[in-house]
Scaffold this motif. Structure first.
Motif, PDB file in Angstrom:
ATOM      1  N   ALA A 137       4.825  12.895 -10.117  1.00 42.55           N
ATOM      2  CA  ALA A 137       4.334  11.643 -10.696  1.00 42.55           C
ATOM      3  C   ALA A 137       5.535  10.928 -11.290  1.00 42.55           C
ATOM      4  N   GLN A 138       5.698   9.661 -10.952  1.00 41.75           N
ATOM      5  CA  GLN A 138       6.870   8.925 -11.424  1.00 41.75           C
ATOM      6  C   GLN A 138       6.572   8.289 -12.777  1.00 41.75           C
ATOM      7  N   LYS A 139       6.387   9.131 -13.756  1.00 36.24           N
ATOM      8  CA  LYS A 139       6.019   8.640 -15.089  1.00 36.24           C
ATOM      9  C   LYS A 139       6.817   9.405 -16.142  1.00 36.24           C
ATOM     10  N   CYS A 140       7.041   8.741 -17.272  1.00 37.78           N
ATOM     11  CA  CYS A 140       7.615   9.415 -18.428  1.00 37.78           C
ATOM     12  C   CYS A 140       6.559  10.381 -18.986  1.00 37.78           C
ATOM     13  N   THR A 184      -2.604   0.435  -9.333  1.00 39.74           N
ATOM     14  CA  THR A 184      -1.847  -0.168  -8.238  1.00 39.74           C
ATOM     15  C   THR A 184      -0.492   0.532  -8.182  1.00 39.74           C
ATOM     16  N   GLY A 185      -0.070   0.889  -6.966  1.00 45.31           N
ATOM     17  CA  GLY A 185       1.166   1.653  -6.794  1.00 45.31           C
ATOM     18  C   GLY A 185       0.875   3.138  -6.812  1.00 45.31           C
ATOM     19  N   THR A 186       0.551   3.665  -5.629  1.00 45.56           N
ATOM     20  CA  THR A 186       0.178   5.087  -5.515  1.00 45.56           C
ATOM     21  C   THR A 186       1.395   5.982  -5.347  1.00 45.56           C
ATOM     22  N   PHE A 187       2.379   5.506  -4.572  1.00 40.72           N
ATOM     23  CA  PHE A 187       3.529   6.298  -4.126  1.00 40.72           C
ATOM     24  C   PHE A 187       3.020   7.603  -3.501  1.00 40.72           C
ATOM     25  N   ASN A 188       3.403   8.758  -4.028  1.00 41.00           N
ATOM     26  CA  ASN A 188       2.968  10.017  -3.412  1.00 41.00           C
ATOM     27  C   ASN A 188       1.607  10.501  -3.911  1.00 41.00           C
ATOM     28  N   GLY A 209       0.944  11.377  -7.095  1.00 47.32           N
ATOM     29  CA  GLY A 209       1.057  12.297  -8.226  1.00 47.32           C
ATOM     30  C   GLY A 209       0.375  11.768  -9.480  1.00 47.32           C
ATOM     31  N   SER A 210       0.532  10.475  -9.738  1.00 43.14           N
ATOM     32  CA  SER A 210      -0.110   9.917 -10.939  1.00 43.14           C
ATOM     33  C   SER A 210      -1.625   9.867 -10.740  1.00 43.14           C
ATOM     34  N   ALA A 211      -2.071   9.551  -9.523  1.00 42.16           N
ATOM     35  CA  ALA A 211      -3.516   9.542  -9.263  1.00 42.16           C
ATOM     36  C   ALA A 211      -4.113  10.931  -9.487  1.00 42.16           C
ATOM     37  N   VAL A 235      -4.251   1.950  -5.140  1.00 38.83           N
ATOM     38  CA  VAL A 235      -3.925   0.991  -4.081  1.00 38.83           C
ATOM     39  C   VAL A 235      -2.434   1.042  -3.801  1.00 38.83           C
ATOM     40  N   ASP A 236      -2.067   1.115  -2.527  1.00 38.87           N
ATOM     41  CA  ASP A 236      -0.641   1.013  -2.180  1.00 38.87           C
ATOM     42  C   ASP A 236      -0.482   0.242  -0.877  1.00 38.87           C
ATOM     43  N   ILE A 237       0.566  -0.555  -0.835  1.00 33.71           N
ATOM     44  CA  ILE A 237       0.843  -1.350   0.360  1.00 33.71           C
ATOM     45  C   ILE A 237       1.240  -0.448   1.531  1.00 33.71           C
ATOM     46  N   GLU A 238       1.720   0.768   1.215  1.00 33.60           N
ATOM     47  CA  GLU A 238       2.141   1.717   2.255  1.00 33.60           C
ATOM     48  C   GLU A 238       1.156   2.870   2.360  1.00 33.60           C
ATOM     49  N   ALA A 261      -2.279  -2.507   2.334  1.00 30.45           N
ATOM     50  CA  ALA A 261      -2.274  -3.938   2.006  1.00 30.45           C
ATOM     51  C   ALA A 261      -1.869  -4.102   0.547  1.00 30.45           C
ATOM     52  N   SER A 262      -1.363  -5.274   0.246  1.00 31.71           N
ATOM     53  CA  SER A 262      -0.887  -5.524  -1.116  1.00 31.71           C
ATOM     54  C   SER A 262      -2.037  -5.495  -2.122  1.00 31.71           C
ATOM     55  N   SER A 263      -1.702  -5.055  -3.312  1.00 29.93           N
ATOM     56  CA  SER A 263      -2.697  -5.023  -4.393  1.00 29.93           C
ATOM     57  C   SER A 263      -3.233  -6.414  -4.707  1.00 29.93           C
ATOM     58  N   THR A 264      -2.464  -7.439  -4.398  1.00 26.35           N
ATOM     59  CA  THR A 264      -2.922  -8.793  -4.728  1.00 26.35           C
ATOM     60  C   THR A 264      -3.618  -9.477  -3.550  1.00 26.35           C
ATOM     61  N   LEU A 279      -0.999  -0.826 -13.751  1.00 28.02           N
ATOM     62  CA  LEU A 279      -0.224  -1.609 -12.783  1.00 28.02           C
ATOM     63  C   LEU A 279       1.153  -0.980 -12.619  1.00 28.02           C
ATOM     64  N   ASP A 280       1.410  -0.433 -11.433  1.00 25.89           N
ATOM     65  CA  ASP A 280       2.658   0.306 -11.194  1.00 25.89           C
ATOM     66  C   ASP A 280       3.099   0.127  -9.747  1.00 25.89           C
ATOM     67  N   SER A 281       3.072  -1.133  -9.259  1.00 26.59           N
ATOM     68  CA  SER A 281       3.461  -1.344  -7.857  1.00 26.59           C
ATOM     69  C   SER A 281       4.777  -2.090  -7.787  1.00 26.59           C
ATOM     70  N   GLY A 283       6.458 -12.135 -10.873  1.00 30.88           N
ATOM     71  CA  GLY A 283       5.416 -12.873 -10.166  1.00 30.88           C
ATOM     72  C   GLY A 283       4.300 -11.967  -9.687  1.00 30.88           C
ATOM     73  N   HIS A 284       4.674 -10.809  -9.131  1.00 26.74           N
ATOM     74  CA  HIS A 284       3.646  -9.903  -8.618  1.00 26.74           C
ATOM     75  C   HIS A 284       2.812  -9.315  -9.758  1.00 26.74           C
ATOM     76  N   VAL A 285       3.481  -8.895 -10.820  1.00 27.75           N
ATOM     77  CA  VAL A 285       2.723  -8.296 -11.930  1.00 27.75           C
ATOM     78  C   VAL A 285       1.798  -9.339 -12.570  1.00 27.75           C
TER      79      VAL A 285
HETATM   80  C1  LIG Z   1       6.728   3.120  -8.782  1.00 26.68           C
HETATM   81  S1  LIG Z   1       5.892   3.567  -7.290  1.00 26.68           S
HETATM   82  C2  LIG Z   1       4.341   4.151  -7.925  1.00 26.68           C
HETATM   83  C3  LIG Z   1       4.481   5.440  -8.655  1.00 26.68           C
HETATM   84  C4  LIG Z   1       3.190   6.171  -8.937  1.00 26.68           C
HETATM   85  N1  LIG Z   1       2.210   5.346  -9.640  1.00 26.68           N
HETATM   86  C5  LIG Z   1       3.505   7.396  -9.777  1.00 26.68           C
HETATM   87  O1  LIG Z   1       3.486   7.291 -11.018  1.00 26.68           O
HETATM   88  O2  LIG Z   1       3.811   8.433  -9.202  1.00 26.68           O
HETATM   89  C6  LIG Z   1       5.528   1.997  -6.641  1.00 26.68           C
HETATM   90  C7  LIG Z   1       4.616   1.970  -5.421  1.00 26.68           C
HETATM   91  O3  LIG Z   1       4.156   0.631  -5.290  1.00 26.68           O
HETATM   92  C8  LIG Z   1       3.977   0.355  -3.930  1.00 26.68           C
HETATM   93  N2  LIG Z   1       3.976  -1.116  -3.765  1.00 26.68           N
HETATM   94  C9  LIG Z   1       5.025  -1.963  -3.708  1.00 26.68           C
HETATM   95  N3  LIG Z   1       4.598  -3.223  -3.580  1.00 26.68           N
HETATM   96  C10 LIG Z   1       3.247  -3.181  -3.536  1.00 26.68           C
HETATM   97  C11 LIG Z   1       2.221  -4.141  -3.421  1.00 26.68           C
HETATM   98  N4  LIG Z   1       2.509  -5.443  -3.286  1.00 26.68           N
HETATM   99  N5  LIG Z   1       0.940  -3.737  -3.454  1.00 26.68           N
HETATM  100  C12 LIG Z   1       0.632  -2.417  -3.578  1.00 26.68           C
HETATM  101  N6  LIG Z   1       1.553  -1.456  -3.684  1.00 26.68           N
HETATM  102  C13 LIG Z   1       2.843  -1.824  -3.672  1.00 26.68           C
HETATM  103  C14 LIG Z   1       5.122   1.074  -3.241  1.00 26.68           C
HETATM  104  O4  LIG Z   1       4.798   1.317  -1.883  1.00 26.68           O
HETATM  105  C15 LIG Z   1       5.250   2.335  -4.101  1.00 26.68           C
HETATM  106  O5  LIG Z   1       4.561   3.402  -3.510  1.00 26.68           O
END
Ligand SMILES: C[S@@+](CC[C@H](N)C(=O)[O-])C[C@H]1O[C@@H](n2cnc3c(N)ncnc32)[C@H](O)[C@@H]1O
Length: 181
Positions: free
Chosen positions: A3-6, A28-32, A34-36, A54-57, A74-77, A99-101, A106-108
């Motif tokens: 999980a990419q968190k402190c 928003t922002g799933t990455f691997n 771990g945080s979910a 939600v993750d764009i990838e 698809a993008s969170s927005t 919100l962690d994407s 602008g996006h946030v």
């Molecule tokens: C910082 S990582 C998330 C870390 C995760 N929440 C954790 O704590 O382990 C950012 C993620 O945001 C995704 N991302 C980037 N732009 C995005 C968008 N517009 N919409 C949704 N996800 C996006 C990336 O693909 C990446 O997986």
């Protein structure tokens, strides 16, 4: 699962979930994932809540858990994504958002406008990585999550910064714990 968190922020997260017992946590922002998975495990402990992340990838190997729903590709927005998330929330659900994407201002800000209204009274929107752009790290990042929060609150959004959630002295999210008032 990473999980990419402190870790100190994760401590604050588990307090927030224990106290608020949200029915739905939108991330928003799933990455691997771990945080979910962390969020779902805290929901297991309090016996309440589901996680929509939600993750764009799309990524293979994200952890499977009965409380986690992945929305990938698809993008969170994207309005369709926002509509899908909204459609997964029941009328009386208590809702928390993380919100962690994409951490650009602008996006946030777009995410705050899209997902902020879903957050129910007393629950939190947590904006991750407000520490960039010199707050105090990555001075050259450019306007990011901290600047998005200032803009959003400047629009009169019904949130208050909760400094109590920064009580562990180090956080990646200064001024990033916003409580719905
Ligand atoms: C910082 S990582 C998330 C870390 C995760 N929440 C954790 O704590 O382990 C950012 C993620 O945001 C995704 N991302 C980037 N732009 C995005 C968008 N517009 N919409 C949704 N996800 C996006 C990336 O693909 C990446 O997986």
């Amino acid at each position: 699962m990473e999980a990419q968190k402190c870790p100190l922020d994760l401590w604050a997260y588990q307090e927030i979930i224990f106290e608020g017992k949200p029915d739905v946590i939108v991330e928003t922002g799933t990455f691997n994932g771990g945080s979910a998975l962390y969020l779902a495990s805290i929901c297991d402990i309090v016996r309440r809540g589901k996680v929509i992340t939600v993750d764009i990838e799309a990524r293979p190997g994200r952890p499977q858990h009965p409380r986690i729903t992945y929305l990938e590709g698809a993008s969170s927005t994207n309005p369709e994504v926002v509509a899908r998330v909204t459609g997964m929330i029941e009328k009386d659900d208590a809702v928390m958002v993380i919100l962690d994407s994409d951490h650009s201002q602008g996006h946030v800000l777009d995410e705050l406008r899209a997902y902020g209204p879903l957050v129910t009274r007393g629950q939190y929107v947590i904006v991750e990585d407000t520490n960039v752009n010199g707050h105090p790290v990555l001075e050259d990042f450019g306007p990011g999550p901290m600047e998005a929060i200032e803009a959003y609150l400047g629009e009169g959004a019904a949130f208050a910064v909760d400094p109590d959630k920064e009580k562990f002295f180090m956080t990646f999210n200064p001024r990033g714990f916003l409580r719905r008032v």
